[in-house]
Motif scaffolding. Structure first.
Motif, PDB file in Angstrom:
ATOM      1  N   SER A 122       4.447  -4.858   8.841  1.00 23.76           N
ATOM      2  CA  SER A 122       3.019  -3.650   9.496  1.00 23.76           C
ATOM      3  C   SER A 122       3.360  -3.168  10.303  1.00 23.76           C
ATOM      4  CB  SER A 122       2.123  -5.198  10.211  1.00 23.76           C
ATOM      5  OG  SER A 122       3.042  -5.793  11.015  1.00 23.76           O
ATOM      6  N   CYS A 123       2.274  -2.254  10.778  1.00 23.85           N
ATOM      7  CA  CYS A 123       2.125  -1.292  11.098  1.00 23.85           C
ATOM      8  C   CYS A 123       0.735  -1.366  11.863  1.00 23.85           C
ATOM      9  CB  CYS A 123       2.379  -0.120  10.528  1.00 23.85           C
ATOM     10  SG  CYS A 123       2.290   1.128  12.232  1.00 23.85           S
ATOM     11  N   ASN A 124       0.308  -1.381  13.164  1.00 20.72           N
ATOM     12  CA  ASN A 124      -0.820  -1.425  13.994  1.00 20.72           C
ATOM     13  C   ASN A 124      -1.984  -0.089  13.671  1.00 20.72           C
ATOM     14  OD1 ASN A 124       0.461  -0.377  15.871  1.00 20.72           O
ATOM     15  ND2 ASN A 124      -1.043  -1.911  18.101  1.00 20.72           N
ATOM     16  N   CYS A 125      -1.718   1.149  13.149  1.00 27.61           N
ATOM     17  CA  CYS A 125      -1.870   2.020  13.357  1.00 27.61           C
ATOM     18  C   CYS A 125      -3.370   2.069  12.018  1.00 27.61           C
ATOM     19  CB  CYS A 125      -1.178   3.495  12.484  1.00 27.61           C
ATOM     20  SG  CYS A 125      -0.419   2.991  10.716  1.00 27.61           S
ATOM     21  N   PRO A 126      -3.785   3.169  11.628  1.00 27.36           N
ATOM     22  CA  PRO A 126      -5.387   2.801  11.232  1.00 27.36           C
ATOM     23  C   PRO A 126      -5.544   2.793   9.822  1.00 27.36           C
ATOM     24  CG  PRO A 126      -5.482   4.781  13.235  1.00 27.36           C
ATOM     25  CD  PRO A 126      -4.521   4.001  12.922  1.00 27.36           C
ATOM     26  N   PHE A 127      -4.356   3.762   9.289  1.00 25.83           N
ATOM     27  CA  PHE A 127      -4.216   3.232   7.328  1.00 25.83           C
ATOM     28  C   PHE A 127      -3.342   2.198   7.056  1.00 25.83           C
ATOM     29  CE2 PHE A 127      -1.104   4.552   4.440  1.00 25.83           C
ATOM     30  CZ  PHE A 127      -1.965   4.543   3.920  1.00 25.83           C
ATOM     31  N   ALA A 128      -2.619   2.086   8.324  1.00 30.31           N
ATOM     32  CA  ALA A 128      -1.959   0.462   7.339  1.00 30.31           C
ATOM     33  C   ALA A 128      -2.485  -0.844   8.168  1.00 30.31           C
ATOM     34  CB  ALA A 128      -0.692   0.251   7.749  1.00 30.31           C
ATOM     35  N   ASP A 129      -3.270  -0.900   9.391  1.00 30.16           N
ATOM     36  CA  ASP A 129      -3.401  -2.133   9.832  1.00 30.16           C
ATOM     37  C   ASP A 129      -4.018  -3.182   8.843  1.00 30.16           C
ATOM     38  OD1 ASP A 129      -4.314  -4.005  12.050  1.00 30.16           O
ATOM     39  OD2 ASP A 129      -5.660  -3.467  12.985  1.00 30.16           O
ATOM     40  N   ILE A 157       2.401   1.031   2.713  1.00 29.30           N
ATOM     41  CA  ILE A 157       3.568   1.624   3.445  1.00 29.30           C
ATOM     42  C   ILE A 157       2.971   2.403   3.981  1.00 29.30           C
ATOM     43  CG2 ILE A 157       5.640   1.946   3.312  1.00 29.30           C
ATOM     44  CD1 ILE A 157       5.224  -1.576   2.498  1.00 29.30           C
ATOM     45  N   CYS A 158       3.420   2.673   5.140  1.00 33.86           N
ATOM     46  CA  CYS A 158       2.759   3.171   5.721  1.00 33.86           C
ATOM     47  C   CYS A 158       4.441   4.339   6.262  1.00 33.86           C
ATOM     48  CB  CYS A 158       2.007   3.862   7.707  1.00 33.86           C
ATOM     49  SG  CYS A 158       2.553   3.123   8.850  1.00 33.86           S
ATOM     50  N   LYS A 159       3.811   5.932   7.268  1.00 30.82           N
ATOM     51  CA  LYS A 159       4.589   6.697   8.258  1.00 30.82           C
ATOM     52  C   LYS A 159       5.585   6.192   8.344  1.00 30.82           C
ATOM     53  CE  LYS A 159       1.681   8.809  10.149  1.00 30.82           C
ATOM     54  NZ  LYS A 159       0.380  10.407  10.315  1.00 30.82           N
ATOM     55  N   HIS A 160       4.893   5.470   9.311  1.00 27.78           N
ATOM     56  CA  HIS A 160       5.856   5.210  10.661  1.00 27.78           C
ATOM     57  C   HIS A 160       6.520   4.029  10.379  1.00 27.78           C
ATOM     58  CE1 HIS A 160       2.090   5.786  11.807  1.00 27.78           C
ATOM     59  NE2 HIS A 160       2.396   7.217  13.186  1.00 27.78           N
ATOM     60  N   MET A 161       6.590   2.820   9.287  1.00 31.28           N
ATOM     61  CA  MET A 161       7.602   2.058   8.539  1.00 31.28           C
ATOM     62  C   MET A 161       8.819   2.552   8.465  1.00 31.28           C
ATOM     63  SD  MET A 161       5.079  -0.571   6.515  1.00 31.28           S
ATOM     64  CE  MET A 161       3.078  -1.251   7.391  1.00 31.28           C
TER      65      MET A 161
END
Ligand SMILES: [Zn+2]
Length: 144
Positions: A60-67, A72-76
């Protein structure tokens, strides 16, 4: 399937940029297959990221793309590469060998094409060249 395989190619490359740019602010190993940390976004925001290697969709990630989405987002990816740099290295190697294969395939295609052209008689060559030129002209007219 792992995080890399599930992620969009674009997210992996952006994650690679974040990893190289040292955007991961904190990192903690929270289990045998899990990490959590904070990753700095392009707009200065800080995102809370959790990854699960065994169950990538639970990351999980709370960025707008993945929230709230199971993507899977770039932060992950950035967190993953920072936690395990070997994974980043393996990914680059894989891309490199894929590109080499692609190049070899292209090379072979041109060799076959050349062989084919050399096998044609003069009359066949004249016919095919004329046809190719007409097609080229028609295509150009089409675009103009
Ligand atoms: Zn994110």
């Amino acid at each position: 399937m792992g995080l890399i395989e599930i992620a969009r190619r674009n997210s992996v490359w952006r994650g690679m940029d974040y990893y190289n740019g040292k955007k991961v602010i904190s990192l903690e190993k929270t289990g045998t297959e899990t990490y959590s940390g904070i990753v700095s976004g392009s707009n200065g925001n800080k995102y809370m990221v959790k990854i699960d290697k065994a169950h990538p969709r639970k990351s999980s990630c709370n960025c707008p793309f993945a929230d709230g989405r199971r993507v899977i987002c770039k932060h992950m990816i950035a967190l993953y590469f920072t936690a395990e740099p070997k994974v980043a290295l393996d990914f680059l190697k894989e891309v490199e060998s894929w590109e080499e294969e692609e190049e070899a395939r292209e090379q072979q295609h041109y060799e076959e094409l050349e062989e084919y052209v050399k096998s044609l008689s003069k009359t066949e060559l004249q016919e095919q060249l004329l046809e190719a030129l007409i097609q080229l002209e028609e295509r150009q007219n089409y675009y103009w």
